[in-house]
Design a protein around this motif. Structure first.
Motif, mmCIF file in Angstrom:
data_model
loop_
_atom_site.group_PDB
_atom_site.id
_atom_site.type_symbol
_atom_site.label_atom_id
_atom_site.label_comp_id
_atom_site.label_asym_id
_atom_site.label_seq_id
_atom_site.Cartn_x
_atom_site.Cartn_y
_atom_site.Cartn_z
ATOM 1 N N PRO A 165 0.837 -1.210 0.000
ATOM 2 C CA PRO A 165 0.000 0.000 0.000
ATOM 3 C C PRO A 165 0.869 1.257 0.000
ATOM 4 O O PRO A 165 1.915 1.295 0.654
ATOM 5 N N PRO A 166 0.472 2.286 -0.734
ATOM 6 C CA PRO A 166 1.271 3.518 -0.757
ATOM 7 C C PRO A 166 1.244 4.235 0.580
ATOM 8 O O PRO A 166 0.247 4.192 1.300
ATOM 9 N N GLU A 167 2.335 4.885 0.904
ATOM 10 C CA GLU A 167 2.407 5.664 2.141
ATOM 11 C C GLU A 167 1.696 7.009 1.941
ATOM 12 O O GLU A 167 1.653 7.540 0.830
ATOM 13 N N PRO A 168 1.122 7.564 3.016
ATOM 14 C CA PRO A 168 0.472 8.876 2.903
ATOM 15 C C PRO A 168 1.480 9.930 2.440
ATOM 16 O O PRO A 168 2.648 9.902 2.855
ATOM 17 N N ARG A 169 1.046 10.826 1.586
ATOM 18 C CA ARG A 169 1.909 11.907 1.102
ATOM 19 C C ARG A 169 1.210 13.249 1.350
ATOM 20 O O ARG A 169 0.679 13.874 0.426
ATOM 21 N N PRO A 170 1.180 13.701 2.611
ATOM 22 C CA PRO A 170 0.495 14.978 2.921
ATOM 23 C C PRO A 170 1.163 16.172 2.255
ATOM 24 O O PRO A 170 0.539 17.234 2.122
ATOM 25 N N ASN A 171 2.407 16.000 1.820
ATOM 26 C CA ASN A 171 3.131 17.089 1.149
ATOM 27 C C ASN A 171 2.710 17.268 -0.304
ATOM 28 O O ASN A 171 3.072 18.262 -0.940
ATOM 29 N N LEU A 172 1.939 16.287 -0.842
ATOM 30 C CA LEU A 172 1.528 16.344 -2.237
ATOM 31 C C LEU A 172 0.024 16.584 -2.355
ATOM 32 O O LEU A 172 -0.750 16.039 -1.564
ATOM 33 N N PRO A 173 -0.397 17.369 -3.337
ATOM 34 C CA PRO A 173 -1.843 17.505 -3.583
ATOM 35 C C PRO A 173 -2.408 16.194 -4.116
ATOM 36 O O PRO A 173 -1.689 15.385 -4.704
ATOM 37 N N ASP A 174 -3.710 15.971 -3.923
ATOM 38 C CA ASP A 174 -4.344 14.743 -4.411
ATOM 39 C C ASP A 174 -4.338 14.678 -5.933
ATOM 40 O O ASP A 174 -4.298 13.586 -6.517
ATOM 41 N N LYS A 175 -4.399 15.839 -6.571
ATOM 42 C CA LYS A 175 -4.430 15.897 -8.031
ATOM 43 C C LYS A 175 -3.305 16.804 -8.514
ATOM 44 O O LYS A 175 -3.110 17.885 -7.946
ATOM 45 N N PRO A 176 -2.601 16.407 -9.549
ATOM 46 C CA PRO A 176 -2.663 15.102 -10.207
ATOM 47 C C PRO A 176 -1.995 14.027 -9.349
ATOM 48 O O PRO A 176 -1.187 14.340 -8.478
ATOM 49 N N TYR A 177 -2.360 12.772 -9.610
ATOM 50 C CA TYR A 177 -1.767 11.650 -8.888
ATOM 51 C C TYR A 177 -0.450 11.317 -9.578
ATOM 52 O O TYR A 177 -0.407 11.041 -10.780
ATOM 53 N N LEU A 178 0.652 11.357 -8.803
ATOM 54 C CA LEU A 178 1.989 11.209 -9.376
ATOM 55 C C LEU A 178 2.545 9.810 -9.144
ATOM 56 O O LEU A 178 2.590 9.318 -8.019
ATOM 57 N N ILE A 179 2.965 9.171 -10.240
ATOM 58 C CA ILE A 179 3.607 7.870 -10.191
ATOM 59 C C ILE A 179 5.089 8.047 -10.511
ATOM 60 O O ILE A 179 5.439 8.636 -11.540
ATOM 61 N N GLY A 180 5.949 7.540 -9.667
ATOM 62 C CA GLY A 180 7.384 7.529 -9.956
ATOM 63 C C GLY A 180 7.753 6.207 -10.604
ATOM 64 O O GLY A 180 7.702 5.168 -9.947
ATOM 65 N N LEU A 181 8.091 6.235 -11.889
ATOM 66 C CA LEU A 181 8.463 5.024 -12.627
ATOM 67 C C LEU A 181 9.979 4.924 -12.674
ATOM 68 O O LEU A 181 10.648 5.785 -13.252
#
Length: 525
Positions: free
Chosen positions: A314-330
Motif C-alpha cells: 500500500p502507498p504511504e500517505p503523502r500529505p506534502n503532495l496535492p491529491d491531483k494530479p496523482y503522481l507515479i514515480g516510474l
C-alpha cells in the motif's frame, strides 16, 4: 465473510473414493464464506491406525488437489494428529489462526464436539463459532482427479528428508510436505535453497530471503503437525544434509527431481553410506493459469509472475503532495524497459514526464545553469565538436565513481526540480495521473515526491544484452555499469507495483493494464 475456519470431516477408511467425491464441493462452499485459512481435520472412525495411515498418504494429498481445483485462493491446511503414528501424545497443539466458523459433514452431539475441539485447543471457541452443516447443503458430487503416484510406497521411516525453495507456499508444496510428514515417525529434515541458488529462477527479486522462507515454513509445519521434530536448514548446493547425515532413511522428490535423488544416492554410496529410499510424488497441474508465460504445473514461478502489475505494498500517505494530479514515480534497473512501460501507460491516458530528459536539458547548452559547473568539474574532454556535453563520455566518468555521480546530481537536481514543477503545472489540467520516469528515484531518495513507486525489473543477462546493443558497450563495460547501480533487490521494499519486460510486448501490456485498472479503481479520485 470470515477470515479463518475449521472443517471437521468424519472419514471411514476404505471409503476414500466416495469420500473424495464430496470434498471438492465442501471446499468450494467454504471458500464462499472464508477469505484466508481453512483447517481440515479428519475424524477417523476406525481403530486400525496402520490402515488409516496408509489411507491418509493418499487422502491428504488428494484433499490438496481438490483445494487447488475448487478453492485456489484459500490457504487450506490438513491437520495431522498424534494417533496417526499410533502415539497418544499429551502435548496440546495451538493453531496459528483461530477459526471463526466450523463446518461438519455429519451431525455431532454438543459434548462430543466440544471434546473433539479440545484436542485442537479450541474448546473455549466452541460457543463463539458459527456452525455450518455440510450434509444439509446438498453438496454436489464430482469425480476427484487421480493424483496417486505409482512411484510412492506405503512404507514409513523414522528420519526423512526433502528440499526446495518453498517460496509462496502453495498446494504443490503442501502435497510434498504432507507426504513427507506422513511417512515420518521422528524427524523431518528440509533443505531450503539460499539466495545464491536462485539466480536462474524466474523473477528471483520477488523471492523472500532464505531466513523468512525458513521461518514461514517452520510456522506452517508445526501448525499442521507438531508431533515430529523438524530440522529446517539453509542449503547452498543441491544436496544439503542428504549427503552427510547417516541417520536419514528416505527422500521424497517430485517427478522432475528424481535425478537429484539418484545423484544424492551416488554420493552417499561413494562415501560408504546407505542409500536413501526414494519416493516420488506427482506434479500438481495448474488449472488456473492466467497467462501463456506461466508453467503448466502449480509453481512459485507462476505465482510470482501473477504479482506483476498488482499492488504489492500500500502507498504511504503523502500529505506534502496535492491529491491531483496523482503522481507515479516510474523507476528501475538500467535498460529494464522503463520507457516502454511509460509509452504503454500513455496510451491508457497517463501524462508522461521523462525526468531524466529534463536533467539532460539542464546542461544541454552553455547558457544552462548546470553546464558551467559540469565542465569545470569533469573537464573539457567531455565536450563534443559543437561544444555540447557528450552524455556517453560523461556517463563513463560518473558511472565509474559513486562520488562523482553524487556530485553531478547535486549540480543537476535543483534545476530539474524547477523544470519538473513547470511541466506538472502545464499538464495537471489535462491528466489525472502523471507518470514521472526517473532512473535514480530511489537512489536519490525522491520517493516522497510521488504518490506511488512503480519499479521495472529484468534479469541481468538480458540487461547486459540490451546495454551492449543500445549503448554500444562491451560486455565488461556493461557489467561495470550495472555494478555501479543499486541492485533491484534493494529497491524492492520501496516499490508499490512491479513490472518485468522479459516476455512479449503483449504480456507487458497485460501487466500495465492490470496496474492502471487498480490505480483508477482504488486511488485516482
Amino acid at each position: 465473510m470470515f477470515q479463518h475456519g475449521l472443517m471437521i470431516l468424519n472419514y471411514r477408511p476404505k471409503t476414500a473414493k466416495s469420500f473424495l467425491t464430496h470434498v471438492g464441493s465442501y471446499l468450494r462452499l467454504a471458500s464462499d464464506k472464508i477469505s484466508k485459512t481453512l483447517y481440515v481435520s479428519l475424524a477417523l472412525n476406525d481403530n486400525n491406525v496402520i490402515d488409516c495411515r496408509n489411507d491418509l498418504q493418499k487422502i491428504v494429498p488428494a484433499i490438496y488437489v481438490e483445494a487447488h481445483r475448487r478453492a485456489p485462493l484459500l490457504d487450506v491446511r490438513v491437520l495431522h494428529h498424534s494417533y496417526y503414528r499410533n502415539e497418544m501424545i499429551s502435548k496440546k497443539r495451538s493453531l496459528q489462526f483461530r477459526p471463526q466458523i466450523l463446518f461438519t459433514n455429519e451431525q455431532w452431539k454438543d459434548d462430543l464436539l466440544r471434546q473433539y475441539l479440545s484436542k485442537l485447543n479450541l474448546a473455549d471457541d466452541h460457543s463463539n463459532m458459527s456452525i455450518v452443516s455440510l450434509s444439509s447443503n446438498h453438496s454436489s458430487i464430482s469425480d476427484p482427479v487421480n493424483h496417486e503416484s505409482s512411484l510412492i510406497s506405503d512404507q514409513v521411516y523414522d528420519n526423512v528428508c526433502i528440499g526446495g525453495t518453498f517460496d509462496n507456499l502453495h498446494n504443490g508444496h503442501k502435497i510434498l510436505l504432507s507426504t513427507a510428514q506422513l511417512k515420518c515417525n521422528r524427524s523431518l529434515t528440509i533443505g531450503v535453497t539460499n539466495e545464491q541458488m536462485l539466480t536462474t529462477k524466474i523473477l528471483p527479486e520477488l523471492i523472500e530471503s532464505c531466513e523468512k522462507r525458513i521461518h514461514s515454513l517452520n510456522l506452517y509445519l508445526n501448525d499442521v503437525d507438531p508431533y515430529i521434530h523438524y530440522n529446517v536448514c539453509e542449503i547452498s548446493d543441491p544436496f544439503g544434509p542428504a549427503i552427510v547425515d547417516p541417520t536419514l532413511e528416505a527422500i521424497i522428490v517430485s517427478e522432475e527431481t528424481i535425478r537429484g535423488g539418484e545423484k544424492i544416492n551416488e554420493i552417499r554410496i561413494s562415501k560408504g553410506m546407505k542409500p536413501l529410499k526414494i519416493d516420488v510424488i506427482k506434479l500438481l497441474q495448474d488449472d488456473h493459469k492466467e497467462s501463456g508465460v506461466e508453467e503448466n504445473k502449480v509453481s512459485s514461478s507462476s505465482l510470482r509472475i501473477r504479482k506483476l502489475g498488482t499492488l504489492l505494498k500500500p502507498p504511504e500517505p503523502r500529505p506534502n503532495l496535492p491529491d491531483k494530479p496523482y503522481l507515479i514515480g516510474l523507476t528501475g534497473m538500467i535498460a529494464s524497459g522503463k520507457s516502454s512501460i511509460a509509452k504503454k501507460l500513455e496510451t491508457l491516458g497517463a501524462g508522461i514526464i521523462n525526468v531524466d530528459k529534463l536533467a539532460h536539458k539542464t546542461y544541454q547548452s552553455s547558457d544552462m545553469p548546470a553546464y558551467k559547473k559540469i565542465v569545470e568539474t569533469f573537464g573539457k574532454d567531455i565536450l563534443d565538436d559543437n561544444g555540447q556535453i557528450n552524455r556517453i563520455k560523461l556517463g563513463k566518468i560518473v558511472f565509474d565513481d559513486e562520488a562523482k555521480l553524487k556530485l553531478l546530481n547535486s549540480f543537476v537536481w535543483p534545476e530539474v526540480r524547477r523544470l519538473l514543477q513547470l511541466e506538472i503545472d502545464q499538464m495537471k489540467t489535462k491528466y489525472r495521473v502523471i507518470v514521472l520516469e526517473i532512473a535514480l528515484l530511489i537512489e536519490n531518495y525522491r520517493m516522497d515526491q510521488v504518490h506511488q513507486v512503480w519499479l521495472t525489473i529484468l534479469n541481468q543477462k538480458e540487461v547486459v544484452r540490451r546495454l551492449m546493443e543500445r549503448n554500444q558497450l562491451s560486455e565488461s563495460d556493461a557489467l561495470k555499469r550495472i555494478e555501479k547501480i543499486m541492485p533491484c533487490k534493494q529497491k524492492m521494499p520501496y516499490a508499490n507495483v512491479i513490472f518485468c519486460t522479459q516476455w512479449e510486448e503483449e504480456f507487458t501490456m497485460e501487466q500495465v493494464k492490470r496496474a492502471w485498472k487498480m490505480l483508477n479503481e482504488q486511488f485516482v479520485k
